[in-house]
Design a protein around this motif. Structure first.
Motif, PDB file in Angstrom:
ATOM      1  N   MET A   1       0.845  -1.175   0.000  1.00 42.62           N
ATOM      2  CA  MET A   1       0.000   0.000   0.000  1.00 42.62           C
ATOM      3  C   MET A   1       0.896   1.246   0.000  1.00 42.62           C
ATOM      4  SD  MET A   1      -2.503   1.480   3.009  1.00 42.62           S
ATOM      5  CE  MET A   1      -3.710   0.202   2.978  1.00 42.62           C
ATOM      6  N   LYS A   2       0.529   2.234  -0.784  1.00 43.19           N
ATOM      7  CA  LYS A   2       1.251   3.492  -0.854  1.00 43.19           C
ATOM      8  C   LYS A   2       0.973   4.316   0.402  1.00 43.19           C
ATOM      9  CE  LYS A   2       2.112   7.346  -3.900  1.00 43.19           C
ATOM     10  NZ  LYS A   2       1.490   8.595  -4.072  1.00 43.19           N
ATOM     11  N   GLN A   3       2.021   4.931   0.946  1.00 43.16           N
ATOM     12  CA  GLN A   3       1.865   5.725   2.169  1.00 43.16           C
ATOM     13  C   GLN A   3       1.075   6.998   1.900  1.00 43.16           C
ATOM     14  OE1 GLN A   3       5.475   6.308   4.347  1.00 43.16           O
ATOM     15  NE2 GLN A   3       4.450   7.405   5.992  1.00 43.16           N
ATOM     16  N   ASP A   4       0.179   7.330   2.834  1.00 39.63           N
ATOM     17  CA  ASP A   4      -0.673   8.513   2.759  1.00 39.63           C
ATOM     18  C   ASP A   4      -0.019   9.650   3.534  1.00 39.63           C
ATOM     19  OD1 ASP A   4      -2.640  10.458   2.944  1.00 39.63           O
ATOM     20  OD2 ASP A   4      -4.169   9.140   3.771  1.00 39.63           O
ATOM     21  N   PHE A   5       0.561  10.607   2.821  1.00 36.23           N
ATOM     22  CA  PHE A   5       1.207  11.759   3.447  1.00 36.23           C
ATOM     23  C   PHE A   5       0.257  12.944   3.586  1.00 36.23           C
ATOM     24  CE2 PHE A   5       4.840   9.430   1.655  1.00 36.23           C
ATOM     25  CZ  PHE A   5       5.648   9.339   2.780  1.00 36.23           C
TER      26      PHE A   5
ATOM     27  N   ASN B   1      -7.230   1.788  15.946  1.00 32.86           N
ATOM     28  CA  ASN B   1      -8.380   0.900  15.820  1.00 32.86           C
ATOM     29  C   ASN B   1      -9.344   1.385  14.740  1.00 32.86           C
ATOM     30  OD1 ASN B   1     -10.234  -1.251  16.711  1.00 32.86           O
ATOM     31  ND2 ASN B   1     -11.448   0.446  17.480  1.00 32.86           N
ATOM     32  N   LYS B   2      -9.593   2.687  14.692  1.00 27.28           N
ATOM     33  CA  LYS B   2     -10.576   3.233  13.745  1.00 27.28           C
ATOM     34  C   LYS B   2     -10.068   3.246  12.303  1.00 27.28           C
ATOM     35  CE  LYS B   2     -13.874   3.963  16.590  1.00 27.28           C
ATOM     36  NZ  LYS B   2     -15.066   3.156  16.553  1.00 27.28           N
ATOM     37  N   THR B   3      -8.751   3.358  12.106  1.00 28.80           N
ATOM     38  CA  THR B   3      -8.227   3.378  10.729  1.00 28.80           C
ATOM     39  C   THR B   3      -8.105   1.975  10.154  1.00 28.80           C
ATOM     40  OG1 THR B   3      -5.934   3.481  11.507  1.00 28.80           O
ATOM     41  CG2 THR B   3      -7.002   5.567  10.960  1.00 28.80           C
ATOM     42  N   GLY B   4      -8.157   0.955  10.996  1.00 29.76           N
ATOM     43  CA  GLY B   4      -8.174  -0.431  10.536  1.00 29.76           C
ATOM     44  C   GLY B   4      -7.033  -0.778   9.606  1.00 29.76           C
ATOM     45  N   SER B   5      -7.360  -1.323   8.444  1.00 27.40           N
ATOM     46  CA  SER B   5      -6.330  -1.787   7.518  1.00 27.40           C
ATOM     47  C   SER B   5      -5.525  -0.644   6.910  1.00 27.40           C
ATOM     48  CB  SER B   5      -6.969  -2.627   6.399  1.00 27.40           C
ATOM     49  OG  SER B   5      -7.859  -1.822   5.643  1.00 27.40           O
ATOM     50  N   ASN B   6      -5.983   0.601   7.055  1.00 33.27           N
ATOM     51  CA  ASN B   6      -5.232   1.750   6.557  1.00 33.27           C
ATOM     52  C   ASN B   6      -4.178   2.235   7.545  1.00 33.27           C
ATOM     53  OD1 ASN B   6      -6.674   1.904   4.151  1.00 33.27           O
ATOM     54  ND2 ASN B   6      -8.262   3.143   5.090  1.00 33.27           N
ATOM     55  N   PHE B   7      -4.107   1.612   8.723  1.00 35.97           N
ATOM     56  CA  PHE B   7      -3.193   2.057   9.773  1.00 35.97           C
ATOM     57  C   PHE B   7      -1.732   2.038   9.323  1.00 35.97           C
ATOM     58  CE2 PHE B   7      -0.527   1.104  13.511  1.00 35.97           C
ATOM     59  CZ  PHE B   7      -0.776   2.240  14.258  1.00 35.97           C
ATOM     60  N   ASP B   8      -1.352   0.987   8.615  1.00 38.97           N
ATOM     61  CA  ASP B   8       0.034   0.876   8.166  1.00 38.97           C
ATOM     62  C   ASP B   8       0.080   0.582   6.673  1.00 38.97           C
ATOM     63  OD1 ASP B   8      -0.543  -1.886   7.900  1.00 38.97           O
ATOM     64  OD2 ASP B   8       0.210  -2.290   9.904  1.00 38.97           O
ATOM     65  N   THR B   9       1.285   0.457   6.149  1.00 36.81           N
ATOM     66  CA  THR B   9       1.441   0.212   4.716  1.00 36.81           C
ATOM     67  C   THR B   9       1.895  -1.207   4.412  1.00 36.81           C
ATOM     68  OG1 THR B   9       3.702   1.083   4.818  1.00 36.81           O
ATOM     69  CG2 THR B   9       1.940   2.637   4.212  1.00 36.81           C
ATOM     70  N   GLY B  10       1.898  -2.040   5.403  1.00 37.03           N
ATOM     71  CA  GLY B  10       2.300  -3.429   5.230  1.00 37.03           C
ATOM     72  C   GLY B  10       2.567  -4.059   6.579  1.00 37.03           C
ATOM     73  N   GLU B  11       2.988  -5.321   6.567  1.00 35.56           N
ATOM     74  CA  GLU B  11       3.188  -6.051   7.825  1.00 35.56           C
ATOM     75  C   GLU B  11       4.499  -5.714   8.516  1.00 35.56           C
ATOM     76  OE1 GLU B  11       1.645  -9.217   9.073  1.00 35.56           O
ATOM     77  OE2 GLU B  11      -0.074  -9.205   7.748  1.00 35.56           O
ATOM     78  N   PHE B  12       5.614  -5.701   7.766  1.00 28.41           N
ATOM     79  CA  PHE B  12       6.926  -5.572   8.397  1.00 28.41           C
ATOM     80  C   PHE B  12       7.870  -4.691   7.585  1.00 28.41           C
ATOM     81  CE2 PHE B  12       5.341  -9.808   9.539  1.00 28.41           C
ATOM     82  CZ  PHE B  12       5.401  -9.730  10.922  1.00 28.41           C
ATOM     83  N   PHE B  13       8.873  -4.168   8.282  1.00 29.26           N
ATOM     84  CA  PHE B  13      10.093  -3.661   7.674  1.00 29.26           C
ATOM     85  C   PHE B  13      11.109  -4.772   7.916  1.00 29.26           C
ATOM     86  CE2 PHE B  13       8.117   0.420   9.118  1.00 29.26           C
ATOM     87  CZ  PHE B  13       7.936   0.981   7.854  1.00 29.26           C
TER      88      PHE B  13
ATOM     89  N   PRO C   1       7.707  -5.003  13.022  1.00 29.04           N
ATOM     90  CA  PRO C   1       6.347  -4.569  12.659  1.00 29.04           C
ATOM     91  C   PRO C   1       6.331  -3.099  12.260  1.00 29.04           C
ATOM     92  CG  PRO C   1       6.312  -5.838  14.694  1.00 29.04           C
ATOM     93  CD  PRO C   1       7.757  -5.557  14.381  1.00 29.04           C
ATOM     94  N   ARG C   2       5.527  -2.792  11.263  1.00 30.19           N
ATOM     95  CA  ARG C   2       5.403  -1.407  10.811  1.00 30.19           C
ATOM     96  C   ARG C   2       4.590  -0.584  11.799  1.00 30.19           C
ATOM     97  NH1 ARG C   2       5.352  -0.844   4.307  1.00 30.19           N
ATOM     98  NH2 ARG C   2       6.914  -2.462   3.915  1.00 30.19           N
ATOM     99  N   ASN C   3       4.918   0.690  11.878  1.00 29.75           N
ATOM    100  CA  ASN C   3       4.175   1.619  12.727  1.00 29.75           C
ATOM    101  C   ASN C   3       3.091   2.292  11.892  1.00 29.75           C
ATOM    102  OD1 ASN C   3       6.070   3.063  11.175  1.00 29.75           O
ATOM    103  ND2 ASN C   3       6.124   4.728  12.628  1.00 29.75           N
ATOM    104  N   SER C   4       2.387   3.212  12.501  1.00 26.94           N
ATOM    105  CA  SER C   4       1.353   3.957  11.790  1.00 26.94           C
ATOM    106  C   SER C   4       1.952   4.671  10.591  1.00 26.94           C
ATOM    107  CB  SER C   4       0.722   4.991  12.729  1.00 26.94           C
ATOM    108  OG  SER C   4      -0.107   5.869  12.006  1.00 26.94           O
TER     109      SER C   4
END
Length: 141
Positions: free
Chosen positions: A1-5, A35-47, A56-59
């Motif tokens: 997923m592309k990061q949302d800046f 919790n509210k951003t759900g699957s949009n919270f991060d851009t993937g599972e891991f670095f 694990p990726r952060n927000s």
């Protein structure tokens, strides 16, 4: 997923609180938005490092912590309540004094909104909108 800046989380906290209450307020507000951003919270599972260690990726969203005097925070909470285009979370005194939601419900049913003490107010939305709403506050230091 592309990061949302284009969006961020801004959290305005009562600067007169003890450190543990500031940390508690920021943690609960951040968890709420995670919790509210759900699957949009991060851009993937891991670095992943070159040697295959996963972290694990952060927000994906910037989290900006700002400070306010108690009366400014109450006024800000009112402004946020009527603002459009933002999600909000209010961390209030009752939330830190008990972990029992029913006690919070019972206590708030006996209070008017003007009697609620805000420890922190979090907002999530478009960068420009959040900058406008929080322009009178300083970065936490």
């Amino acid at each position: 997923m592309k990061q949302d800046f284009d969006r961020r989380i801004s959290i305005v906290v009562n600067k007169e609180l003890p450190a543990w209450q500031v940390l508690n307020a920021v943690a609960h507000i951040s968890a709420y938005f995670g919790n509210k951003t759900g699957s949009n919270f991060d851009t993937g599972e891991f670095f992943t490092t070159r040697d295959g260690v996963d972290y694990p990726r952060n927000s994906q969203y910037a989290i900006i912590i700002l400070s306010a005097k108690p009366d400014q925070l109450a006024s800000f909470a009112g402004a946020v309540r009527s603002a459009t285009g933002v999600q909000s979370m209010y961390f209030i005194r009752e939330m830190i004094e008990t972990t029992d939601d029913q006690k919070i419900i019972d206590t708030l049913q006996k209070k008017d909104a003007n009697d609620v003490e805000f420890l922190g107010v979090g907002i999530f939305g478009e960068n420009g909108r959040l900058k406008e709403l929080t322009k009178h506050f300083r970065l936490w230091s």
